[in-house]
Design an enzyme around this catalytic site. Structure first.
Site, PDB file in Angstrom:
ATOM      1  N   HIS A 155      -0.803  58.646 -84.751  1.00 41.95           N
ATOM      2  CA  HIS A 155       0.285  57.970 -85.450  1.00 41.95           C
ATOM      3  C   HIS A 155       0.598  56.620 -84.807  1.00 41.95           C
ATOM      4  O   HIS A 155       1.596  56.473 -84.105  1.00 41.95           O
ATOM      5  CB  HIS A 155       1.508  58.909 -85.442  1.00 41.95           C
ATOM      6  CG  HIS A 155       2.706  58.397 -86.161  1.00 41.95           C
ATOM      7  ND1 HIS A 155       2.654  57.446 -87.154  1.00 41.95           N
ATOM      8  CD2 HIS A 155       4.030  58.723 -86.035  1.00 41.95           C
ATOM      9  CE1 HIS A 155       3.875  57.203 -87.598  1.00 41.95           C
ATOM     10  NE2 HIS A 155       4.724  57.956 -86.935  1.00 41.95           N
ATOM     11  N   CYS A 203       8.480  54.239 -87.900  1.00 42.06           N
ATOM     12  CA  CYS A 203       7.272  54.980 -88.278  1.00 42.06           C
ATOM     13  C   CYS A 203       6.800  54.683 -89.690  1.00 42.06           C
ATOM     14  O   CYS A 203       5.694  55.061 -90.070  1.00 42.06           O
ATOM     15  CB  CYS A 203       7.530  56.468 -88.145  1.00 42.06           C
ATOM     16  SG  CYS A 203       8.333  56.887 -86.607  1.00 42.06           S
TER      17      CYS A 203
END
Lengths: 401, 165
Positions: free
Chosen positions: A339, A89
Site C-alpha cells: 500500500h 491513503c
C-alpha cells in the site's frame, strides 16, 4: 448544468510494488515510462494536464511541490491544470477523480495521472510514526492511535456485534494472496493458508501481521482522454462511468460513532448506484480497499454485496472469489500488492484496465466483466471514494440492468 | 599534475530526530507555539480533564475548540469530563509504536465513552498501562488519570491515560 463528456482511460503503466531499491524520483520515471510505452500513439505534447496523487512526500522524501517536479521528470509541459492531491491513503483515486472531472468538463483534453509513494527508508520507525499524522495527531496520534490499532478495534467491534471470527478475517488474506501470487507487480506473490495468517506475529489483536497491508514503495500512471479522442490512442478504452466521495465531519475519535458501521461508505455506494441507475448485483468485479482484512469484510456489507453483519459469511462461502457473487480484489488487493499510499488508488484503476483488456493471467481474469468498481478509503475510514469503470460508455449502459 | 585537497563540508556529529515526532508539542500559553485552548492543558496540570461546550447550541466538543462547528458560536464554556466511562473498544499495540513512546510498547490503546455519548458525552482514545489485551473486555468501567510527560530536558507537560476501575 454542465454537459459532461464521456471519459476513457487509454493508457496504464505500473512499477513493481515492494521494498524497492529505488528513489521517489526513480519510481515516478519508471511509471511514466511504463504508461508512455503503453500508448505509443501518444505525443507527450498532447498532455495538457497532470494530477499527482502523493500522500506524504514531505515526510518520507522531504520533497514538496511535487506535481511540477513530476512534470519535469516525465518531460511534459502542462498548460491547463496541474495539481497534487492529498487525502492520505486515497490520494491516488482523488487524482483520478479530478482528472476525470477536468476531461469531462472540457477543461482538459488529455490528462495524465501519476500516483506515487516512497515509504521505505532506513528511517523506518520515522516512516511509521508519520502514519500518526493521518488521524488527529494532537488528540489521537499522541495515544499511539495509528491505523493498525484503529482497524483492530473495528475488527473487535465487528466480532462483538456480529460474531465475525479471526478465521474469516484470515480467509480474506488467503483469497487475496491467491490472486496476488498471480500478479507479477505485487509485493507479496506467495499463497498463504488460514493457519499461516493466524500464526503470524500479532500486530494489534485481533489483527496479525498477515491481516495488515505493508509499507510499500510504488508508482502507477494513467492517461485519460475524452470520447472524441480515445480511438486515436487505443482500440480498448476503459470508460469512467462516474465517481463519488463521501465524508462525514469526522476526523477525531469523538466523531467516529460506531466503528463497525461505515456509514460514509454506505452513503457513497448509494449515491453511486443511484447516479448510474445500477444495483450491487450489476457489479462484476471490485477492487476494494483491504488495508486490513477486516476492511474488506465491512466493504462487502456497506457496498451492498451482502447484508450488514454477514461479511464474514460472505468470504467463508467464497462469494468474493472469481465465479462467486462478485470478484473482489482479483488483483490481490492492498494485502498482496502493498500500500504505497498515493499509488494505491491508481493501481486499482490499472487493474480494471488490465482486466477489461484481458491482459491478466487466466487464474485471476474476470471473464465477461462489464462493470467494475474501485473503492479507496482514507483516514480512519471516514472518507470513502468509489469510481466505476466499464467497457461501455455511460450512455451505452443497458438501462434495463 | 599538482595534487590538491578536496574541499570538505563537515556536518554536525549528530542530527537530532525530527522535532515533529514530539507528539505533545502544542501546549504553550504564549508565543508562536501558543494554543488558544491552553486552558485544556492548564487544567490537566491541575488534575482536571475538561473540554468545551457551546453555550448557544449545547454541543459538547472533543477536542476542545475555539469556535463551535455546529453553530459557529464563540461563546464556549469549559466543562469537566465525567470521571468514569465505559470501554467501547481496545487493542494492544505490539508492533509499530510511534518512535517517541517505543520504549513503552506494547501498551493498550482504548476507545472509551464518558457521559451519554453521542448526545451528551464524549468518545475518546487513550493509552492504558500495566494491563494487557487479555485482561480487558468491552464494557469494562474505566477512569481517566492525569500523567506527567517528562522531557526532553527539564520540560514537564501533562496528558491523560485510562485505568480500569
Amino acid at each position: 448544468m454542465i454537459r459532461m463528456r464521456e471519459v476513457a482511460i487509454v493508457g496504464a503503466g505500473i512499477t513493481r510494488f515492494g521494498v524497492r531499491e529505488a528513489s521517489w524520483r526513480d519510481l515516478v520515471q519508471e511509471a511514466g515510462k511504463a504508461v508512455f510505452d503503453d500508448v505509443p500513439n501518444l505525443d507527450k505534447k498532447d498532455i495538457d494536464s497532470l494530477f499527482v496523487g502523493a500522500a506524504q512526500p514531505e515526510r518520507w522524501v522531504f520533497q514538496t511541490h511535487v506535481a511540477p517536479y513530476v512534470a519535469e521528470l516525465l518531460g511534459i509541459n502542462v498548460s491547463r491544470v496541474i495539481s497534487r492531491t492529498e487525502v492520505a491513503c486515497a490520494s491516488g483515486q482523488a487524482a483520478i477523480r479530478y482528472a476525470w472531472l477536468a476531461v469531462a468538463t472540457g477543461l482538459s483534453d488529455v490528462a495524465m495521472v501519476v500516483g506515487v509513494e516512497k515509504m521505505n527508508s532506513k528511517f523506518m520507525s520515522v516512516s511509521q510514526s508519520s502514519m500518526i499524522n493521518v488521524g488527529n495527531r494532537e488528540f489521537d496520534g499522541v495515544n499511539g492511535f495509528t491505523a493498525p490499532p484503529f482497524f483492530a478495534m473495528v475488527a473487535q467491534r465487528h466480532m462483538h456485534e456480529f460474531g465475525t471470527t479471526s478465521e474469516q478475517l484470515a480467509m480474506v488474506r488467503v483469497k487475496n494472496s491467491y490472486y496476488g501470487a498471480r500478479n507479477p507487480y505485487a509485493q507479496f506473490q506467495k499463497e498463504v493458508t488460514v493457519e499461516k495468517v493466524l500464526g503470524s506475529r500479532m500486530v494489534a489483536p485481533p489483527l496479525t501481521l498477515f491481516d495488515c497491508s505493508a509499507i510499500t514503495d510504488g508508482a502507477c500512471a494513467l492517461i485519460l482522454t475524452s470520447e472524441e479522442r480515445a480511438r486515436e490512442f487505443t482500440d480498448t478504452p476503459v470508460w469512467i462511468l462516474g465517481g463519488v466521495q463521501h465524508v462525514d465531519s469526522a476526523h477525531t475519535t469523538n466523531q467516529f460513532g460506531d466503528l463497525s458501521h461505515w456509514v460514509g461508505l454506505r452513503k457513497a455506494a448509494k449515491d453511486l448506484y443511484s447516479m448510474l441507475k445500477i444495483s450491487p448485483d450489476d457489479i462484476d468485479m471490485a477492487e476494494v480497499h483491504d488495508c486490513f482484512t477486516i476492511s474488506e469484510i465491512l466493504e462487502y456489507e456497506e457496498l451492498g454485496f451482502c447484508k450488514k453483519g454477514e461479511g464474514g459469511k460472505f468470504i467463508e462461502e467464497g462469494e468474493s472469489y472469481i465465479g462467486g457473487k462478485v470478484a473482489v480484489n482479483p488483483g490481490g488487493g492492498l494485502l498482496s500488492n502493498g500500500h504505497p499510499l498515493g499509488a494505491t488508488g491508481v493501481r486499482q484503476a490499472w487493474e480494471m484496465v488490465m482486466q477489461f483488456r484481458g491482459e491478466v493471467p487466466e487464474e485471476r481474469y474476470v471473464n465477461g466483466a462489464e462493470i467494475g468498481i474501485a473503492h479507496n478509503l482514507s483516514g480512519m475510514a471516514q472518507l470513502h471514494h468509489i469510481m466505476a469503470y466499464s467497457i461501455y460508455k455511460r450512455k451505452d449502459l443497458k438501462q434495463e440492468v | 599534475m599538482a595534487s590538491h585537497t578536496r574541499r570538505k563540508l563537515k556536518l554536525p556529529d549528530q542530527i537530532p530526530l525530527n522535532p515533529l515526532l514530539d507528539l505533545w508539542e502544542q501546549q504553550e500559553p504564549e508565543g508562536p507555539d501558543a494554543t488558544r485552548i491552553y486552558e485544556f492543558y492548564r487544567s490537566l496540570a491541575e488534575g482536571k480533564f475538561v473540554t468545551t461546550r457551546c453555550i448557544t447550541c449545547g454541543k459538547i466538543h472533543f477536542p476542545p475548540l475555539i469556535v463551535c462547528p455546529n453553530c459557529n458560536g464563540e461563546d464556549l464554556e469549559w466543562i469537566e469530563i465525567p470521571e468514569e466511562g465505559e470501554l467501547y473498544a481496545f487493542t494492544e499495540l505490539k508492533l509499530g509504536a510511534p518512535v517517541i513512546v517505543e520504549d513503552y510498547a506494547p501498551f493498550v490503546i482504548a476507545v472509551a465513552r464518558f457521559g451519554n455519548y453521542p448526545e451528551n458525552g464524549v468518545q475518546i482514545s487513550g493509552m492504558m498501562f500495566d494491563v494487557s489485551y487479555e485482561d480487558l473486555k468491552v464494557g469494562d468501567r474505566v477512569t481517566w488519570e492525569i500523567m506527567e510527560i517528562v522531557g526532553p530536558g527539564d520540560k514537564t507537560r501533562y496528558w491523560y491515560c485510562f485505568t480500569r476501575v
